[in-house]
Scaffold this active site. Sequence first.
Site, mmCIF file in Angstrom:
data_model
loop_
_atom_site.group_PDB
_atom_site.id
_atom_site.type_symbol
_atom_site.label_atom_id
_atom_site.label_comp_id
_atom_site.label_asym_id
_atom_site.label_seq_id
_atom_site.Cartn_x
_atom_site.Cartn_y
_atom_site.Cartn_z
ATOM 1 N N GLY A 296 50.681 44.964 -11.355
ATOM 2 C CA GLY A 296 51.364 45.860 -12.273
ATOM 3 C C GLY A 296 52.798 46.178 -11.918
ATOM 4 O O GLY A 296 53.427 47.005 -12.571
ATOM 5 N N GLN A 297 53.350 45.524 -10.881
ATOM 6 C CA GLN A 297 54.737 45.799 -10.502
ATOM 7 C C GLN A 297 55.668 45.156 -11.509
ATOM 8 O O GLN A 297 55.597 43.946 -11.752
ATOM 9 C CB GLN A 297 55.031 45.274 -9.103
ATOM 10 C CG GLN A 297 56.422 45.645 -8.602
ATOM 11 C CD GLN A 297 56.654 45.229 -7.159
ATOM 12 O OE1 GLN A 297 55.777 44.637 -6.524
ATOM 13 N NE2 GLN A 297 57.826 45.526 -6.637
ATOM 14 N N THR A 298 56.528 45.953 -12.118
ATOM 15 C CA THR A 298 57.461 45.444 -13.125
ATOM 16 C C THR A 298 58.909 45.505 -12.663
ATOM 17 O O THR A 298 59.764 44.828 -13.222
ATOM 18 C CB THR A 298 57.315 46.243 -14.435
ATOM 19 O OG1 THR A 298 57.503 47.635 -14.160
ATOM 20 C CG2 THR A 298 55.937 46.025 -15.047
ATOM 21 N N HIS A 303 58.762 50.638 -4.781
ATOM 22 C CA HIS A 303 58.822 52.066 -5.051
ATOM 23 C C HIS A 303 57.414 52.636 -5.050
ATOM 24 O O HIS A 303 56.455 51.963 -5.391
ATOM 25 C CB HIS A 303 59.522 52.364 -6.382
ATOM 26 C CG HIS A 303 58.951 51.616 -7.547
ATOM 27 N ND1 HIS A 303 59.156 50.265 -7.739
ATOM 28 C CD2 HIS A 303 58.169 52.026 -8.581
ATOM 29 C CE1 HIS A 303 58.545 49.865 -8.841
ATOM 30 N NE2 HIS A 303 57.926 50.917 -9.370
#
Length: 331
Positions: A296-298, A303
């Site tokens: 789900g890292q976009t 962060h």
Amino acid sequence: MRPDDLHRYITERMRMSHVYQPVMLRELLKSDGEATVEQIAKALLSHDRSQVEYYEIRTKNMVGKVLTNNGVAAPVKDGNRIVGYRLTGFGDVDAEVRDRLIAECEEKIADYIERRGGNIWQHRFNAKGYVPGSVRYAVFKRAKYRCELCGASAEDVALHVDHIIPRNRGGQDDLSNFQALCITCNTNKRDQDDADFRGVADSYGHREAGCIFCEVPADRVIAENELCYAIRDGFPVTPLHTLVIPKRHVSDYFDLFQPELNAIRRMLDELRSSIQDEEPNVSGFNVGVNAGASAGQTIFHCHLHLIPRRDGDVPNPRGGVRGVIPAKQSY
């Protein structure tokens, strides 16, 4: 104090948290009732196992190696463990020759000290790397009073506050750059760690053009320290949803350095307290990180999400609480 009073103090009234009191009293008694601070300090030092361990390591890793390599001494081993040293080819030497050789060693010691003065012990002086007591306490508390390398407990070994990046390599006196190490790990780290710390220190300044987290406007930053900063999430799951972001451009959480992890953890603690002060009805938090596109890292600048939770938040029908780690772009 009369002898009988002292006897009662030693045998009945003395309350000990360490060996210090009886060691000092023994030294005073041995010196006819009066001793210098230096005498007492030396007596205490003789019982400090951590200091003995420090010089055992120094003996094996430094001076023992030098004398062995020069053919002057040879290690005495018990299996694979070095337990002592012996002079090579020394044989039977009469007392006169031995005394002369000892005197020559004493002369070398005196000459070196005269030329160099106290600087020869500078590596052992607290003043060179003095760490305030409050900082030492914070480092040991964070480490749960264990060596952060080998896990040894403070009950069994002396713990030191170590600069992860040494001062002479650009390391700062910041809480995020401190770790708790036992005397053995701290000494071995100096001798065996061949990382280019100057390169590591320089890397903290790395930013990538076009990265939205490398170019965050200053007015969005709500908190920062040497290695990370915090902003409010642009698409909050709950009010006061906050992002903690390393200043260095690093895409993956698992590529963070230990000082960055320390700085992020400290930032999360501070933000949690400030959010609860601002909204006392916050009763919990979700802390999460997406590592990789499939997770789900976009935005590929690492962060962490700090998501405040209040009683009555809507549950996720798939289990858990909705929005623990948002899969959308969070900015």
